[in-house]
Design an enzyme around this catalytic site. Structure first.
Site, PDB file in Angstrom:
ATOM      1  N   HIS A   1       8.504 -53.155  10.807  1.00 30.08           N
ATOM      2  CA  HIS A   1       9.654 -53.258   9.894  1.00 30.08           C
ATOM      3  C   HIS A   1      10.161 -51.901   9.432  1.00 30.08           C
ATOM      4  CE1 HIS A   1       8.385 -57.697   8.929  1.00 30.08           C
ATOM      5  NE2 HIS A   1       9.007 -57.571  10.089  1.00 30.08           N
TER       6      HIS A   1
ATOM      7  N   CYS B   1      26.311 -43.069  12.984  1.00 29.44           N
ATOM      8  CA  CYS B   1      25.977 -42.427  14.271  1.00 29.44           C
ATOM      9  C   CYS B   1      24.544 -42.704  14.713  1.00 29.44           C
ATOM     10  CB  CYS B   1      26.260 -40.920  14.223  1.00 29.44           C
ATOM     11  SG  CYS B   1      25.128 -40.004  13.167  1.00 29.44           S
TER      12      CYS B   1
ATOM     13  N   ALA C   1      -8.757 -57.595   0.662  1.00 32.01           N
ATOM     14  CA  ALA C   1      -8.871 -56.774   1.872  1.00 32.01           C
ATOM     15  C   ALA C   1      -9.987 -55.730   1.776  1.00 32.01           C
ATOM     16  CB  ALA C   1      -7.528 -56.082   2.132  1.00 32.01           C
TER      17      ALA C   1
HETATM   18  P1  OAD Z   1       3.844 -61.361   1.480  1.00 28.73           P
HETATM   19  O1  OAD Z   1       4.133 -60.838   0.123  1.00 28.73           O
HETATM   20  O2  OAD Z   1       4.705 -62.444   2.000  1.00 28.73           O
HETATM   21  O3  OAD Z   1       2.347 -61.881   1.569  1.00 28.73           O
HETATM   22  C1  OAD Z   1       1.279 -61.122   1.089  1.00 28.73           C
HETATM   23  C2  OAD Z   1      -0.019 -61.836   1.469  1.00 28.73           C
HETATM   24  O4  OAD Z   1      -1.102 -61.001   1.052  1.00 28.73           O
HETATM   25  C3  OAD Z   1      -0.222 -63.196   0.802  1.00 28.73           C
HETATM   26  O5  OAD Z   1      -0.607 -64.152   1.794  1.00 28.73           O
HETATM   27  C4  OAD Z   1      -1.371 -62.957  -0.192  1.00 28.73           C
HETATM   28  O6  OAD Z   1      -2.224 -64.105  -0.316  1.00 28.73           O
HETATM   29  C5  OAD Z   1      -2.100 -61.799   0.467  1.00 28.73           C
HETATM   30  N1  OAD Z   1      -2.838 -60.925  -0.449  1.00 28.73           N
HETATM   31  C6  OAD Z   1      -2.547 -60.607  -1.733  1.00 28.73           C
HETATM   32  N2  OAD Z   1      -3.453 -59.737  -2.217  1.00 28.73           N
HETATM   33  C7  OAD Z   1      -4.329 -59.491  -1.218  1.00 28.73           C
HETATM   34  C8  OAD Z   1      -5.490 -58.655  -1.095  1.00 28.73           C
HETATM   35  N3  OAD Z   1      -5.929 -57.889  -2.094  1.00 28.73           N
HETATM   36  N4  OAD Z   1      -6.137 -58.644   0.090  1.00 28.73           N
HETATM   37  C9  OAD Z   1      -5.716 -59.412   1.125  1.00 28.73           C
HETATM   38  N5  OAD Z   1      -4.634 -60.207   1.054  1.00 28.73           N
HETATM   39  C10 OAD Z   1      -3.945 -60.244  -0.094  1.00 28.73           C
HETATM   40  O7  OAD Z   1       3.848 -60.096   2.467  1.00 28.73           O
HETATM   41  P2  OAD Z   1       4.034 -60.028   4.047  1.00 28.73           P
HETATM   42  O8  OAD Z   1       3.356 -61.162   4.718  1.00 28.73           O
HETATM   43  O9  OAD Z   1       3.673 -58.663   4.457  1.00 28.73           O
HETATM   44  O10 OAD Z   1       9.761 -57.759   5.449  1.00 28.73           O
HETATM   45  O11 OAD Z   1       5.596 -60.204   4.178  1.00 28.73           O
HETATM   46  C11 OAD Z   1       6.161 -60.131   5.442  1.00 28.73           C
HETATM   47  C12 OAD Z   1       7.508 -59.483   5.362  1.00 28.73           C
HETATM   48  O12 OAD Z   1       8.320 -60.169   4.381  1.00 28.73           O
HETATM   49  C13 OAD Z   1       7.489 -58.048   4.855  1.00 28.73           C
HETATM   50  O13 OAD Z   1       7.211 -57.110   5.864  1.00 28.73           O
HETATM   51  C14 OAD Z   1       8.882 -57.873   4.336  1.00 28.73           C
HETATM   52  C15 OAD Z   1       9.055 -59.186   3.615  1.00 28.73           C
HETATM   53  O14 OAD Z   1      10.357 -59.642   3.478  1.00 28.73           O
HETATM   54  C16 OAD Z   1      10.828 -56.995   5.366  1.00 28.73           C
HETATM   55  O15 OAD Z   1      11.155 -56.430   4.343  1.00 28.73           O
HETATM   56  C17 OAD Z   1      11.609 -56.941   6.636  1.00 28.73           C
END
Ligand code: OAD
Length: 242
Positions: A113, A124, A224
């Site tokens: 991303h 450009c 994590a």
């Molecule tokens: P999310 O915010 O959707 O999900 C975060 C995940 O991390 C959830 O499933 C939580 O349960 C988990 N979580 C929270 N704390 C944690 C910890 N300490 N250890 C392990 N897991 C934990 O984030 P993403 O899945 O990354 O895209 O979201 C995907 C995409 O949606 C992002 O890259 C972004 C967003 O819109 C763009 O901006 C293009």
């Protein structure tokens, strides 16, 4: 008795999402305190919004730069970086834009991303690294167009070459570890399917179940840093799918 250890694998892919950086203090997108709970992506994170009001979109991204600049890589980032310093081929395929994997020393990183610390001219297409917070120069020196963050917004396409490399690496890895992603944003959320097709051992680290959980052999329900520590320490029962 001893189960498989990280060093028993030849090619490892860590597939990371916002939960990877949560313990560094970077807000996740969804769930309590999530960015998209407070900020409407239609106003701040899509090309239409940028066309309408680039200054407002930049204000939001400068706010995000400020948040991330105050954070450092956590133990989980460092464990992944250390794994990549041994003979095993370790690749990080991340949805995160915060740059914390690189800061912790990981070298083989595919940023699906984009990156908050890189800008691209909307006219450009020239790119530029920019570690400053806030980003002040908003017009391209070359053509006068608007600089925009070089990140994938809602409705944008992912970089073809990056996505292709991710699919290839994931198809050929023998251990696939997903860390902290809600698995709801496509096409990234489809990538674990390539690990299943390639018959890699698949591990999901997340305190919560996700829509992709059934794709994984092993579920490590916890934060994590704790789960990656146990993985790196070779906890005997950890990778046992039984
Ligand atoms: P999310 O915010 O959707 O999900 C975060 C995940 O991390 C959830 O499933 C939580 O349960 C988990 N979580 C929270 N704390 C944690 C910890 N300490 N250890 C392990 N897991 C934990 O984030 P993403 O899945 O990354 O895209 O979201 C995907 C995409 O949606 C992002 O890259 C972004 C967003 O819109 C763009 O901006 C293009």
């Amino acid at each position: 008795m001893s189960g498989p250890h990280l060093r028993d694998f030849n090619r490892i892919v860590f597939f990371t999402g916002a939960g990877m950086s949560a313990e560094s203090g970077v807000p996740t997108y969804r769930g309590a305190g999530g960015i998209w709970k407070e900020y409407d992506y239609r106003r701040y994170a899509c090309q239409d919004a940028f066309n309408r009001d680039p200054a407002a979109v930049w204000e939001f991204h400068n706010y995000r730069r400020r948040l991330v600049a105050a954070c450092a890589p956590n133990l989980g980032h460092r464990i992944i970086a250390r794994a990549g310093q041994r003979e095993t081929r370790v690749t990080v395929v991340t949805q995160n834009i915060d740059g914390l994997h690189a800061l912790s020393g990981s070298r083989d990183i595919l940023e699906l991303h984009g990156n908050l610390w890189r800008v691209r001219c909307d006219t450009c297409g020239v790119k530029q690294q920019d570690p400053h917070e806030p980003r002040e120069q908003l017009r391209c020196d070359g053509c006068g167009g608007w600089w925009r963050p070089d990140i994938v917004w809602f409705g944008d396409f992912l970089n073809d070459a990056t996505l292709h490399s991710a699919k290839q690496l994931i198809s050929s890895c023998d251990l696939f570890v997903s860390v902290g992603t809600s698995a709801v944003v496509y096409p990234a959320a489809h990538l674990p399917e390539y690990a299943r097709a390639g018959k890699a051992l698949r591990v999901e680290i997340n305190p919560d179940e996700t829509p992709a959980s059934e794709l994984y052999d092993v579920h490590l329900r916890g934060p994590a840093t704790e789960m990656l520590t146990r993985l790196a320490d070779g906890d005997p029962q950890l990778l046992d799918p039984a």
